[in-house]
Motif scaffolding. Structure first.
Motif, PDB file in Angstrom:
ATOM      1  N   ASP A 172       0.752  -3.996   2.009  1.00 24.56           N
ATOM      2  CA  ASP A 172       1.118  -3.428   3.307  1.00 24.56           C
ATOM      3  C   ASP A 172       2.541  -2.876   3.298  1.00 24.56           C
ATOM      4  O   ASP A 172       2.872  -2.006   4.111  1.00 24.56           O
ATOM      5  CB  ASP A 172       0.991  -4.504   4.399  1.00 24.56           C
ATOM      6  N   ILE A 173       3.364  -3.376   2.374  1.00 27.20           N
ATOM      7  CA  ILE A 173       4.718  -2.860   2.245  1.00 27.20           C
ATOM      8  C   ILE A 173       4.707  -1.592   1.391  1.00 27.20           C
ATOM      9  O   ILE A 173       5.308  -0.567   1.761  1.00 27.20           O
ATOM     10  CB  ILE A 173       5.653  -3.908   1.594  1.00 27.20           C
ATOM     11  N   PHE A 174       4.016  -1.669   0.255  1.00 22.97           N
ATOM     12  CA  PHE A 174       4.032  -0.550  -0.687  1.00 22.97           C
ATOM     13  C   PHE A 174       3.444   0.724  -0.080  1.00 22.97           C
ATOM     14  O   PHE A 174       3.879   1.836  -0.417  1.00 22.97           O
ATOM     15  CB  PHE A 174       3.255  -0.911  -1.954  1.00 22.97           C
ATOM     16  N   LYS A 175       2.467   0.589   0.794  1.00 24.55           N
ATOM     17  CA  LYS A 175       1.825   1.790   1.331  1.00 24.55           C
ATOM     18  C   LYS A 175       2.748   2.571   2.266  1.00 24.55           C
ATOM     19  O   LYS A 175       2.469   3.711   2.616  1.00 24.55           O
ATOM     20  CB  LYS A 175       0.532   1.418   2.058  1.00 24.55           C
ATOM     21  N   GLN A 176       3.868   1.954   2.658  1.00 27.75           N
ATOM     22  CA  GLN A 176       4.834   2.641   3.523  1.00 27.75           C
ATOM     23  C   GLN A 176       5.889   3.389   2.717  1.00 27.75           C
ATOM     24  O   GLN A 176       6.815   3.959   3.288  1.00 27.75           O
ATOM     25  CB  GLN A 176       5.550   1.615   4.429  1.00 27.75           C
ATOM     26  N   TYR A 177       5.745   3.393   1.384  1.00 33.55           N
ATOM     27  CA  TYR A 177       6.792   3.914   0.499  1.00 33.55           C
ATOM     28  C   TYR A 177       7.166   5.361   0.825  1.00 33.55           C
ATOM     29  O   TYR A 177       8.336   5.710   0.913  1.00 33.55           O
ATOM     30  CB  TYR A 177       6.322   3.795  -0.949  1.00 33.55           C
ATOM     31  N   MET A 178       6.155   6.212   0.996  1.00 34.86           N
ATOM     32  CA  MET A 178       6.433   7.631   1.238  1.00 34.86           C
ATOM     33  C   MET A 178       6.907   7.887   2.666  1.00 34.86           C
ATOM     34  O   MET A 178       7.850   8.632   2.901  1.00 34.86           O
ATOM     35  CB  MET A 178       5.180   8.462   0.952  1.00 34.86           C
ATOM     36  N   LEU A 196      -4.641  -1.580  -4.053  1.00 35.26           N
ATOM     37  CA  LEU A 196      -5.062  -2.110  -2.759  1.00 35.26           C
ATOM     38  C   LEU A 196      -4.362  -1.366  -1.626  1.00 35.26           C
ATOM     39  O   LEU A 196      -4.983  -1.056  -0.595  1.00 35.26           O
ATOM     40  CB  LEU A 196      -4.750  -3.612  -2.679  1.00 35.26           C
ATOM     41  N   SER A 197      -3.075  -1.057  -1.805  1.00 36.09           N
ATOM     42  CA  SER A 197      -2.348  -0.327  -0.759  1.00 36.09           C
ATOM     43  C   SER A 197      -2.939   1.073  -0.565  1.00 36.09           C
ATOM     44  O   SER A 197      -3.055   1.556   0.569  1.00 36.09           O
ATOM     45  CB  SER A 197      -0.866  -0.234  -1.110  1.00 36.09           C
ATOM     46  N   LEU A 198      -3.351   1.713  -1.656  1.00 41.46           N
ATOM     47  CA  LEU A 198      -3.983   3.031  -1.549  1.00 41.46           C
ATOM     48  C   LEU A 198      -5.341   2.921  -0.859  1.00 41.46           C
ATOM     49  O   LEU A 198      -5.725   3.794  -0.063  1.00 41.46           O
ATOM     50  CB  LEU A 198      -4.133   3.657  -2.939  1.00 41.46           C
ATOM     51  N   GLN A 199      -6.079   1.859  -1.169  1.00 40.39           N
ATOM     52  CA  GLN A 199      -7.388   1.654  -0.524  1.00 40.39           C
ATOM     53  C   GLN A 199      -7.229   1.432   0.978  1.00 40.39           C
ATOM     54  O   GLN A 199      -8.016   1.946   1.784  1.00 40.39           O
ATOM     55  CB  GLN A 199      -8.100   0.455  -1.176  1.00 40.39           C
ATOM     56  N   GLN A 200      -6.198   0.678   1.350  1.00 35.55           N
ATOM     57  CA  GLN A 200      -5.964   0.446   2.779  1.00 35.55           C
ATOM     58  C   GLN A 200      -5.657   1.766   3.498  1.00 35.55           C
ATOM     59  O   GLN A 200      -6.184   2.024   4.591  1.00 35.55           O
ATOM     60  CB  GLN A 200      -4.801  -0.536   2.958  1.00 35.55           C
ATOM     61  N   LEU A 201      -4.809   2.581   2.882  1.00 32.61           N
ATOM     62  CA  LEU A 201      -4.501   3.878   3.492  1.00 32.61           C
ATOM     63  C   LEU A 201      -5.743   4.758   3.576  1.00 32.61           C
ATOM     64  O   LEU A 201      -5.946   5.472   4.565  1.00 32.61           O
ATOM     65  CB  LEU A 201      -3.419   4.589   2.672  1.00 32.61           C
ATOM     66  N   PHE A 202      -6.584   4.692   2.549  1.00 31.70           N
ATOM     67  CA  PHE A 202      -7.801   5.498   2.539  1.00 31.70           C
ATOM     68  C   PHE A 202      -8.747   5.049   3.660  1.00 31.70           C
ATOM     69  O   PHE A 202      -9.334   5.880   4.378  1.00 31.70           O
ATOM     70  CB  PHE A 202      -8.490   5.366   1.177  1.00 31.70           C
ATOM     71  N   ASN A 203      -8.902   3.748   3.838  1.00 30.91           N
ATOM     72  CA  ASN A 203      -9.754   3.237   4.911  1.00 30.91           C
ATOM     73  C   ASN A 203      -9.208   3.623   6.283  1.00 30.91           C
ATOM     74  O   ASN A 203      -9.972   3.965   7.196  1.00 30.91           O
ATOM     75  CB  ASN A 203      -9.874   1.716   4.800  1.00 30.91           C
ATOM     76  N   GLU A 204      -7.870   3.566   6.440  1.00 31.04           N
ATOM     77  CA  GLU A 204      -7.276   3.975   7.711  1.00 31.04           C
ATOM     78  C   GLU A 204      -7.540   5.456   7.986  1.00 31.04           C
ATOM     79  O   GLU A 204      -7.828   5.841   9.128  1.00 31.04           O
ATOM     80  CB  GLU A 204      -5.766   3.709   7.674  1.00 31.04           C
ATOM     81  N   MET A 205      -7.488   6.256   6.933  1.00 27.62           N
ATOM     82  CA  MET A 205      -7.756   7.689   7.102  1.00 27.62           C
ATOM     83  C   MET A 205      -9.210   7.919   7.499  1.00 27.62           C
ATOM     84  O   MET A 205      -9.513   8.751   8.363  1.00 27.62           O
ATOM     85  CB  MET A 205      -7.445   8.419   5.797  1.00 27.62           C
ATOM     86  N   GLY A 221     -10.291   0.692  -8.708  1.00 27.74           N
ATOM     87  CA  GLY A 221     -10.489   1.956  -8.008  1.00 27.74           C
ATOM     88  C   GLY A 221     -11.915   2.453  -8.101  1.00 27.74           C
ATOM     89  O   GLY A 221     -12.488   2.951  -7.117  1.00 27.74           O
ATOM     90  N   ILE A 222     -12.532   2.324  -9.265  1.00 28.45           N
ATOM     91  CA  ILE A 222     -13.934   2.757  -9.445  1.00 28.45           C
ATOM     92  C   ILE A 222     -14.859   1.903  -8.584  1.00 28.45           C
ATOM     93  O   ILE A 222     -15.773   2.405  -7.912  1.00 28.45           O
ATOM     94  CB  ILE A 222     -14.309   2.678 -10.933  1.00 28.45           C
ATOM     95  N   GLU A 223     -14.633   0.608  -8.603  1.00 24.59           N
ATOM     96  CA  GLU A 223     -15.479  -0.285  -7.803  1.00 24.59           C
ATOM     97  C   GLU A 223     -15.370   0.056  -6.321  1.00 24.59           C
ATOM     98  O   GLU A 223     -16.368   0.052  -5.594  1.00 24.59           O
ATOM     99  CB  GLU A 223     -15.066  -1.734  -8.051  1.00 24.59           C
ATOM    100  N   LEU A 273     -19.650   6.747   0.208  1.00 29.35           N
ATOM    101  CA  LEU A 273     -18.677   6.973   1.286  1.00 29.35           C
ATOM    102  C   LEU A 273     -17.261   7.150   0.745  1.00 29.35           C
ATOM    103  O   LEU A 273     -16.516   8.000   1.221  1.00 29.35           O
ATOM    104  CB  LEU A 273     -18.724   5.787   2.261  1.00 29.35           C
ATOM    105  N   ASN A 274     -16.878   6.342  -0.246  1.00 33.20           N
ATOM    106  CA  ASN A 274     -15.500   6.353  -0.742  1.00 33.20           C
ATOM    107  C   ASN A 274     -15.335   7.162  -2.025  1.00 33.20           C
ATOM    108  O   ASN A 274     -14.329   7.013  -2.724  1.00 33.20           O
ATOM    109  CB  ASN A 274     -15.013   4.919  -1.008  1.00 33.20           C
ATOM    110  N   LEU A 275     -16.291   8.020  -2.360  1.00 36.14           N
ATOM    111  CA  LEU A 275     -16.236   8.721  -3.642  1.00 36.14           C
ATOM    112  C   LEU A 275     -14.971   9.585  -3.759  1.00 36.14           C
ATOM    113  O   LEU A 275     -14.412   9.742  -4.856  1.00 36.14           O
ATOM    114  CB  LEU A 275     -17.474   9.619  -3.812  1.00 36.14           C
ATOM    115  N   VAL A 276     -14.497  10.115  -2.644  1.00 37.93           N
ATOM    116  CA  VAL A 276     -13.304  10.972  -2.686  1.00 37.93           C
ATOM    117  C   VAL A 276     -12.088  10.197  -3.189  1.00 37.93           C
ATOM    118  O   VAL A 276     -11.112  10.791  -3.656  1.00 37.93           O
ATOM    119  CB  VAL A 276     -13.033  11.554  -1.277  1.00 37.93           C
ATOM    120  N   PHE A 277     -12.170   8.861  -3.154  1.00 41.37           N
ATOM    121  CA  PHE A 277     -11.046   8.056  -3.647  1.00 41.37           C
ATOM    122  C   PHE A 277     -10.797   8.309  -5.135  1.00 41.37           C
ATOM    123  O   PHE A 277      -9.688   8.100  -5.625  1.00 41.37           O
ATOM    124  CB  PHE A 277     -11.332   6.568  -3.404  1.00 41.37           C
TER     125      PHE A 277
END
Length: 1172
Positions: free
Chosen positions: A818-824, A855-864, A911-913, A929-933
């Protein structure tokens, strides 16, 4: 025989025989004088053999392996000899004697220069006038200095400049001899006829004529060197060469000012002050310092000063600190020479540098300030007393205070004092005058110090005392403490003794006068920590100690400000030293004060917490002020004997139950309780009989209390609870048992999941917010810049406190997602903290860190997905933002793929899983659903080793069906792109990585070797994100600049400088293919270009002027130089030594020689890029 290669000089000293001149000079075991004397004897015997030795000496000093033979010497021109010698170079190495490292080669350079100087000195009466030796040497050095070979150019320029310096010295001696001869002649001629000796007159006339002829010869030699070497090489492509030229012209101007100190030569130094290399700018300044130091030369520098003063002032802000220091020192010399040259604006640009973080710059600026403001004494100041209010120092101290206040940097008094310490130490140590200014009444007609000025004076006084006692620069200026010399230690002890004797008496008086002023009292109370407490006893100053303790007690009773109370606490701590006899006296006073405070607190608290009664504001204020005092003292003193935990815990508990407790009471109660637990822990750690179990219960109860306060309504209370919780969790983590403290294992406190979640939620709610959402600012200051910076600083501290828990494995590492996903998003505010956290977690556990990143990228992807739905546009800013974050994460893994191999592989696996986890909501036949990941995941493909790419590809195929592999619709592009990124370079052996070093080099090779079609896909128009394949294709499409072929072992062009056009100096020397000829620029574009290969860069021997040498370092100088150029023109002048009395006067100098355009002379034998 003359044909023998590498003619040797016979040496029989110290057992050395058959060594070349170069080897003898290099070893440095023989005196230079004897080496030169031997060569002169050889020259007198056979000048061709000796001169050949000297020629080979210069060739070998350049690092050339070859030697000039007698045949070559007889029948070849210099340019042909140099071309032949160029072939003997080892082109794989760029090293040559002047650039080689090590003590031997450093000594060689000085021996080389000394040899040339001694050679000219020993030959100055005969050999240099034989029109053979000097002509040959100057011709050779001029040709070598025109070579494309850097070693030749550098070595010959140094030799030529040292030769010129030696000739200048000869010319100076000749001038002196001529003047003496002229005086003798006139004295003899003025005698009466009877006493006049005609034969002596004839002898003096003959001597004068010989000296005149010799001087003309020397002038011709110097002209040849100056025009043939200096005017070309002072703007050479190599900074060292330019620096040599400027350093030596400074020597000429200083040594023989009558001939060289005029605008014709000063202009070269002025232009070169704009050089792009700091080393060259530095030589300009040191050359000028030697001139400005001599006040007799000031009148000759007036025009130069007026033209280049602004440039020198701007160099005080040079990006290279060494240059800035010398620029300020030069300005100080200018200031000493004349008060009127520098304007107030010029001085102010230097004044503020006393606050520079770089100490040498600040010290130089401090000296400038001292010379400007403090060095001028009027006649009325001569009879003033040495110390006291009416002393000269008293006035200077006032001036220092006024300057400090006008600079408006009131928090940096320590920096000002440190800057002035070396030049004004005596003034800053005049504490008697400072005390007199603070305590004594002003004399009639004298203006008293204002309150603001008194505050500033007290701060300067404190900083001066600290500097005298600590003997090191303030924090942020300097590299740390250095070892003091015996003299410095003695000075330190003497100063400390004097400080104690003066302020033991004066401090109580100062506290009494300023007891109600918090800022003044806070500074004054820091003085006792610098006292030598033994003097209270040896100097019979106990009554002053009693007075000091009374004043401190009064200050504690009057003030509630935290800074003042903590200063009082630290003063008691400094005085309560058991090593000194005053300990009992101070300890009794401290105990009495604390007894009263604790009794008062308990009494007030009992009334305050009575049920059924509404506490009024006065009661709350009394409780708060007493609690503040106790908390401030508990920070530095152990108050365990007064059981404060129970009362504070009760206060906090009541605040939770009622919810109406004033926030400041809660905050200070938390802080006080925290100190109680830490003092308890300190006792347990020291092996005290205190029970560990009691501490454990207290600590757990307090942590639970702070956790409950995390849900408080008041933000300030929540921040305090959060900060203390993070500190407590760090202190009582598993690391508490380190360093042999296994007995404390029972105290380890690991936060449970609910507490970890609450801490994380606090960070997300209170740290990662927009600036405008922060409503902590009060009194309408929300738009005030200072309050915003303060609020940001507070949030950064909160985030850092939590990140420490992640780094030290106190909380689960995956909470960092949750911290790392705020990096940008929050890169400007917290990017450094988040990046450092990622780096530290990777050091602890690479695999877990990689899983946290994905995990941080997955969280951002789910939020999107929840915001945009499953049919979002892949060119949207949200998706591109996630891809950019993934790219940044990928870069943090570095270049060594072996070290991160397992972590990257695990990242791809997760990431593949995730990509295939959720089936398509539209049914079979549609992408998951998440293939674009996978498009995001492809950003990490470049970090996989070749063999790991195959493994990951096989793992990917487990999740793919046969139909998926055949799909080519747009919705399947992420899968296609990801598969291509895993297959790219799969059959290319250069993709394999054997070591960290080879991984770096192979990544470059692969990009060049990769087929253009592999992994290439078209991005939608406007898409701002990229894949590895796109990057690689982009790199392939970049046009590589056409590089001219390096000349084949040839450097010097045979040409007649009078006849050859500049554009012919390059073309036609080396044969080129027709394709290369098509790629050349038109001939007119080669005008003013050097006959060398500009595209080549590096440290090889065959190199050239790579780029223009002038750079605007701190300010725009081009416009100023254009102003100087306007209406000015000149040709390179001849060196014309000042006439003696028997010579006709020189023609009048041209009105102005400051014309940079003159360095673009078409007659130059090597045409270099324009400087301006």
């Amino acid at each position: 025989p003359l044909e023998r290669r590498g003619r040797v000089v016979e040496r029989r000293e110290n057992g050395m025989e058959s060594m070349t001149l170069f080897e003898v000079v290099k070893m440095g075991k023989s005196a230079t004088q004897s080496i030169v004397d031997d060569w002169i004897e050889s020259y007198k015997s056979d000048r061709d053999i000796a001169l050949l030795d000297l020629i080979n000496f210069f060739i070998q000093c350049s690092g050339c392996k070859g030697a000039v033979s007698a045949e070559m010497f007889r029948h070849m021109q210099n340019s042909e000899i140099i071309r032949k010698m160029t072939e003997e170079f080892d082109e794989d190495s760029g090293d040559y004697p002047l650039t080689m490292a090590g003590p031997l080669w450093k000594k060689f350079k000085s021996s080389f220069c000394e040899f040339i100087g001694v050679l000219v000195r020993q030959c100055q009466y005969s050999i240099i006038y034989d029109e053979y030796m000097m002509d040959t040497v100057i011709s050779l050095l001029t040709g070598l200095s025109d070579s494309q070979v850097r070693a030749f150019r550098h070595t010959s320029t140094l030799a030529a400049m040292k030769l010129m310096t030696a000739l200048v010295n000869v010319a100076l001696n000749l001038s002196i001899n001529m003047d003496n001869t002229q005086r003798q002649y006139e004295a003899e001629r003025n005698k009466v006829m009877a006493k006049r000796a005609n034969d002596r007159l004839e002898l003096l006339l003959q001597k004068r004529k010989e000296l005149q002829e010799n001087q003309d010869e020397i002038e011709n030699m110097m002209n040849a060197i100056f025009k043939g070497v200096f005017v070309h090489r002072y703007r050479d492509a190599i900074a060292e060469v330019r620096a040599i030229c400027i350093e030596e012209i400074g020597v000429w101007m200083k040594m023989y000012s009558d001939a060289f100190l005029n605008d014709s030569y000063l202009k070269y130094v002025g232009w070169t002050m704009h050089d792009k290399q700091g080393e060259v700018r530095l030589r300009c300044l040191t050359a000028l310092q030697g001139l400005y130091y001599n006040r007799e030369l000031n009148t000759r520098l007036e025009l130069f000063t007026s033209r280049f003063k602004d440039r020198i002032v701007s160099m005080a802000l040079d990006k290279e600190y060494d240059v800035a220091v010398q620029a300020i020192k030069l300005l100080t010399l200018v200031l000493i020479s004349s008060d009127e040259v520098l304007t107030a604006e010029d001085c102010e640009s230097v004044y503020h540098l006393v606050y520079s973080a770089h100490r040498p710059v600040a010290v130089a600026a401090g000296e400038f300030l001292y010379k400007k403001l403090f060095s001028h004494r009027g006649p009325e100041e001569e009879g003033m007393p040495r110390r006291g209010r009416q002393s000269l120092n008293g006035n200077l101290i006032k001036t220092t205070v006024f300057f400090f206040l006008e600079s408006e940097l009131h928090e940096h008094g320590a920096y000002l004092v440190d800057s002035l310490w070396e030049c004004a130490g005596e003034l800053l140590k005049d504490w008697e005058s400072m005390i007199s200014l603070l305590l004594d009444e002003p004399m009639p007609g004298e203006e008293a110090l204002t309150d603001h000025q008194e505050t500033a004076l007290i701060e300067i006084m404190l900083c001066a005392i600290r500097q005298a006692c600590e003997c090191h620069p303030p924090v942020g200026r300097g590299t740390g403490k250095r070892v003091l010399t015996a003299k410095e230690k003695k000075t330190q002890l003497d100063d400390r003794t004097r400080i104690t004797e003066i302020f033991a008496v004066a401090l109580p008086l100062l506290l009494a006068k300023y007891s109600v002023d918090a800022e003044k009292v806070t500074n004054l109370l820091q003085l006792p920590q610098f006292f030598d407490l033994e003097i209270y006893t040896t100097g019979r100053l106990e009554k002053h100690l009693e007075s000091l303790l009374r004043q401190i007690r009064e200050v504690v009773e009057k003030h509630t400000e935290t800074d003042v109370l903590e200063a009082c606490s630290m003063t008691y701590h400094a005085l309560c030293n058991e090593e000194f006899t005053i300990f009992n006296r101070v300890d009794i006073a401290r105990s009495q004060l604390l007894d009263e405070l604790v009794d008062k607190f308990n009494r007030l608290l009992e009334d305050f917490l009575l049920e059924g009664e509404e506490p009024d504001e006065d009661d709350a204020y009394q409780v708060l002020s007493t609690l503040k005092r106790i908390t401030a003292f508990h920070n530095a003193h152990d108050l365990s004997k007064w059981d404060l935990f129970t009362s504070n815990y009760k206060l906090l508990n009541t605040g939770l139950q009622n919810g109406d407790m004033p926030e400041q009471i809660v905050i200070h109660a938390m802080q006080c309780t925290h100190y109680i637990i830490l003092w308890h822990l300190a006792k347990v750690s020291e092996g005290s009989s205190t029970k560990v179990h009691t501490l454990l219960l207290s600590m757990r109860a307090f942590c639970l209390m702070c956790q409950r306060y995390l849900t408080s309504v008041n933000t300030t209370v929540k921040e305090q609870a959060f900060t203390i919780l993070c500190d407590a969790l760090m202190i009582f983590s598993h690391q508490i048992v380190s360093s042999g403290r296994e007995q404390l294992e029972a105290l380890i406190y690991t936060p449970d999941s609910p507490l970890q979640a609450e801490l994380l939620n606090f960070i997300l709610d209170h740290v990662f917010i927009d600036q405008d959402d922060d409503n902590n600012s009060t009194d309408g200051q929300q738009d005030d810049e200072a309050s915003k910076i303060e609020a940001l600083h507070k949030r950064r501290n909160l985030l850092a406190a939590y990140c420490k828990l992640i780094i030290y494995n106190v909380v689960e590492m995956n909470t960092g997602a949750d911290i790392f996903k705020q990096y940008m998003r929050y890169y400007n505010d917290y990017g450094d903290i988040i990046k450092e956290t990622m780096s530290k977690t990777r050091q602890i556990d690479k695999i877990q860190c990689a899983k946290t990143l994905i995990l941080s990228l997955q969280q951002l992807f789910n939020e999107m997905l929840s915001d945009l739905g499953c049919n979002f546009d892949r060119s949207s800013s949200s998706f591109c933002g996630i891809k950019e974050l993934a790219r940044r994460f990928s870069l943090t893994f570095g270049l060594d793929q072996l070290k991160t191999r397992e972590a990257i592989a695990m990242l791809h696996k997760d990431g593949i899983e995730f990509a295939f986890k959720e089936p398509s909501p539209q049914g079979e036949g549609n992408p998951p659903l998440n293939l674009v990941f996978l498009d995001i995941l492809s950003e990490f493909s470049s970090k996989l080793l070749r063999q790991d790419k195959k493994t990951v590809h096989l793992y990917l195929e487990r999740f793919m069906t046969f139909q998926m592999a055949l799909q080519r619709e747009d919705c399947w592009l992420p899968l296609i792109s990801y598969r291509n990124s895993l297959q790219a370079g799969g059959d290319d052996d250069t993709m394999s990585v054997i070591s960290g070093y080879s991984s770096r080099s192979s990544s470059i090779r692969t990009k060049k070797a990769k087929p253009a079609s592999t992994g290439k896909r078209k991005l939608p128009e406007g898409e701002g994100c990229s894949t590895d394949a796109v990057w690689m294709n982009q790199e392939q499409n970049v046009q590589t600049p056409v590089m001219m072929p390096s000349p084949h072992l040839t450097s010097t062009v045979l040409r007649d400088p009078k006849k050859m056009r500049p554009e012919e100096s390059y073309m036609g020397v080396y044969a080129m293919t027709s394709e290369q000829q098509h790629q050349q620029l038109p001939p007119q574009q080669h005008h003013h270009q050097t006959p060398m290969d500009y595209n080549r860069r590096g440290s090889g021997l065959m190199e050239d002027d790579e780029e223009p040498i002038v750079e605007d370092v701190m300010m725009s100088s081009e416009d100023r130089l254009e102003d100087l150029n306007e209406g000015m023109d000149f040709d390179t002048m001849d060196i014309d030594l000042p006439p003696s009395k028997n010579r006709r006067e020189r023609s009048e100098l041209k009105p102005d020689y400051f014309d940079p355009s003159s360095i673009m002379d078409d007659s130059d034998t090597v045409l270099l890029p324009k400087m301006f």
